[in-house]
Design a protein around this motif. Sequence first.
Motif, PDB file in Angstrom:
ATOM      1  N   MET A  80      -6.288  -6.843   4.915  1.00  0.00           N
ATOM      2  CA  MET A  80      -5.471  -8.063   4.719  1.00  0.00           C
ATOM      3  C   MET A  80      -5.383  -8.522   3.335  1.00  0.00           C
ATOM      4  SD  MET A  80      -4.814 -10.899   6.245  1.00  0.00           S
ATOM      5  CE  MET A  80      -5.496 -12.011   7.553  1.00  0.00           C
ATOM      6  N   ARG A  81      -4.356  -9.240   3.208  1.00  0.00           N
ATOM      7  CA  ARG A  81      -4.065  -9.659   1.765  1.00  0.00           C
ATOM      8  C   ARG A  81      -5.082 -10.695   1.216  1.00  0.00           C
ATOM      9  NH1 ARG A  81       0.841  -9.950  -0.500  1.00  0.00           N
ATOM     10  NH2 ARG A  81      -0.016 -11.412  -2.387  1.00  0.00           N
ATOM     11  N   PHE A 135      -8.233  -3.854  10.059  1.00  0.00           N
ATOM     12  CA  PHE A 135      -7.045  -4.632   9.587  1.00  0.00           C
ATOM     13  C   PHE A 135      -7.276  -4.658   7.924  1.00  0.00           C
ATOM     14  CE2 PHE A 135      -4.321  -8.140   8.527  1.00  0.00           C
ATOM     15  CZ  PHE A 135      -2.985  -7.917   9.187  1.00  0.00           C
ATOM     16  N   THR A 149     -10.150  -6.366   2.222  1.00  0.00           N
ATOM     17  CA  THR A 149      -9.217  -7.303   1.429  1.00  0.00           C
ATOM     18  C   THR A 149      -8.675  -6.677   0.386  1.00  0.00           C
ATOM     19  OG1 THR A 149     -10.472  -9.231   2.431  1.00  0.00           O
ATOM     20  CG2 THR A 149      -9.003  -9.811   0.461  1.00  0.00           C
ATOM     21  N   THR A 204       1.616 -14.227   2.635  1.00  0.00           N
ATOM     22  CA  THR A 204       1.691 -13.548   3.989  1.00  0.00           C
ATOM     23  C   THR A 204       0.151 -13.737   4.772  1.00  0.00           C
ATOM     24  OG1 THR A 204       2.517 -11.683   2.465  1.00  0.00           O
ATOM     25  CG2 THR A 204       1.648 -10.772   4.566  1.00  0.00           C
ATOM     26  N   ARG A 205      -0.816 -13.758   4.018  1.00  0.00           N
ATOM     27  CA  ARG A 205      -2.017 -14.132   4.881  1.00  0.00           C
ATOM     28  C   ARG A 205      -1.961 -15.248   5.682  1.00  0.00           C
ATOM     29  NH1 ARG A 205      -8.224 -13.040   2.760  1.00  0.00           N
ATOM     30  NH2 ARG A 205      -9.071 -14.745   4.099  1.00  0.00           N
ATOM     31  N   VAL A 226     -10.940  -7.737  10.453  1.00  0.00           N
ATOM     32  CA  VAL A 226     -10.282  -7.300   9.042  1.00  0.00           C
ATOM     33  C   VAL A 226     -11.349  -6.216   8.410  1.00  0.00           C
ATOM     34  CG1 VAL A 226     -10.299  -8.244   6.782  1.00  0.00           C
ATOM     35  CG2 VAL A 226      -9.760  -9.626   8.793  1.00  0.00           C
ATOM     36  N   ILE A 248      -0.059 -14.946   8.527  1.00  0.00           N
ATOM     37  CA  ILE A 248      -0.674 -14.058   9.674  1.00  0.00           C
ATOM     38  C   ILE A 248      -1.738 -14.959  10.259  1.00  0.00           C
ATOM     39  CG2 ILE A 248      -2.246 -12.118   9.836  1.00  0.00           C
ATOM     40  CD1 ILE A 248      -0.911 -10.799   7.625  1.00  0.00           C
ATOM     41  N   GLU A 249      -2.536 -15.505   9.441  1.00  0.00           N
ATOM     42  CA  GLU A 249      -3.744 -16.318   9.943  1.00  0.00           C
ATOM     43  C   GLU A 249      -3.083 -17.328  11.183  1.00  0.00           C
ATOM     44  OE1 GLU A 249      -7.190 -15.465   6.777  1.00  0.00           O
ATOM     45  OE2 GLU A 249      -5.982 -17.424   6.765  1.00  0.00           O
ATOM     46  N   LEU A 289      -8.511 -11.354  13.996  1.00  0.00           N
ATOM     47  CA  LEU A 289      -8.252 -10.030  13.662  1.00  0.00           C
ATOM     48  C   LEU A 289      -9.722  -9.167  13.336  1.00  0.00           C
ATOM     49  CD1 LEU A 289      -5.669 -10.848  11.209  1.00  0.00           C
ATOM     50  CD2 LEU A 289      -5.399  -9.217  13.003  1.00  0.00           C
ATOM     51  N   SER A 306      -1.931  -3.164   9.231  1.00  0.00           N
ATOM     52  CA  SER A 306      -1.642  -4.254   8.635  1.00  0.00           C
ATOM     53  C   SER A 306      -0.234  -4.823   9.050  1.00  0.00           C
ATOM     54  CB  SER A 306      -1.711  -4.061   7.028  1.00  0.00           C
ATOM     55  OG  SER A 306      -1.724  -5.342   6.291  1.00  0.00           O
TER      56      SER A 306
END
Length: 311
Positions: free
Chosen positions: A201-202, A199, A228, A208-209, A225, A212-213, A223, A246
């Motif tokens: 991740m931002r 994944f 980043t 956005t992160r 990840v 998602i979290e 996830l 993503s």
Amino acid sequence: MASRLHAHIGTLRQLEILLAVHQHGGVTAAADQLHLTQPTVSMQLKKLGDAIGMPLYNPVGRRLVFTQAGLEVIASAREVLACFERLDMTLADLRGLKAGTLRLAVVTTAKYFIPHLLGDFCRHYPDIDIDFKVGNRQQIIDRLASGEDDFYVFSHPPEKRELELHEFLSNPLVAIAPQDHPMAGKKGVPLQAFADEPFLMREAGSGTRYAIERHLGEREVSLNVRMTIESNEAIKHAVMSGLGVSILSRHTLSFGGRTGLAELEVEQLPIPTRWYLARLQSRRMSLVAGAFLEYVERAGRSGLLSALIQP
Ligand code: PGA
């Protein structure tokens, strides 16, 4: 057709004099109030009475008693003068709008769409200057402290009581993968299977992160990840090049082409979020800011906002 009466009803000045006489109870007090001489006031009132063709008042002792016609003229005079006052304010607004600056600070998911909205707004108000700042959620929250922007655009506004929020458009966060990914084109991909993929991740501080979290955390899915990356565009290109999958705002994909990218149909996705136009209640609403808010609300009602979003 213009009313026959308006040719006879006298000038605005005569109406003002009549209102002052009524309000202050006599010619002398009205003359004082208007910085006119008593004979001038009496003469203007007489002209107005002659134009109407009926007495407006009768002297009773030292007092003036208004006739029915006089009271009708007074009521209309109030409306006419109030109407001119409103016109004055509108014209002042228009003069002010010419020189104003609109200060906006928006999260990165909104930076593609808002300029299209501004393009249309500026066609209506061509002399307005725009100050446009972009940052991730945390950076825009930090800007709130300085209070120098008219509006902020967030999907996840901080919980601050002094923030006035206007919800304006949905901002779904969608699962993406390279076009040739085995999950592309499949229906109902399980969320856990998607989460097991590498994944992209931002960065910390990204809304956005944060979304998602929270969404995956509530479903007890974690996830895998791999990397980043601090930018939506860089994530998009990294996904296209096969570095991983993503979840990004669909708006970040729509503007600027999405060739080589697939939107996946994963269970419990997209994450439904919404954009808000936020303003600090403590900041005076400038004429320009007021016009922008009204414009956005009108654009929402008329469907223009949705039309500006590319499919
Ligand atoms: P961001 O934007 O990920 O750049 O912080 C987030 C949002 O839409 O709130």
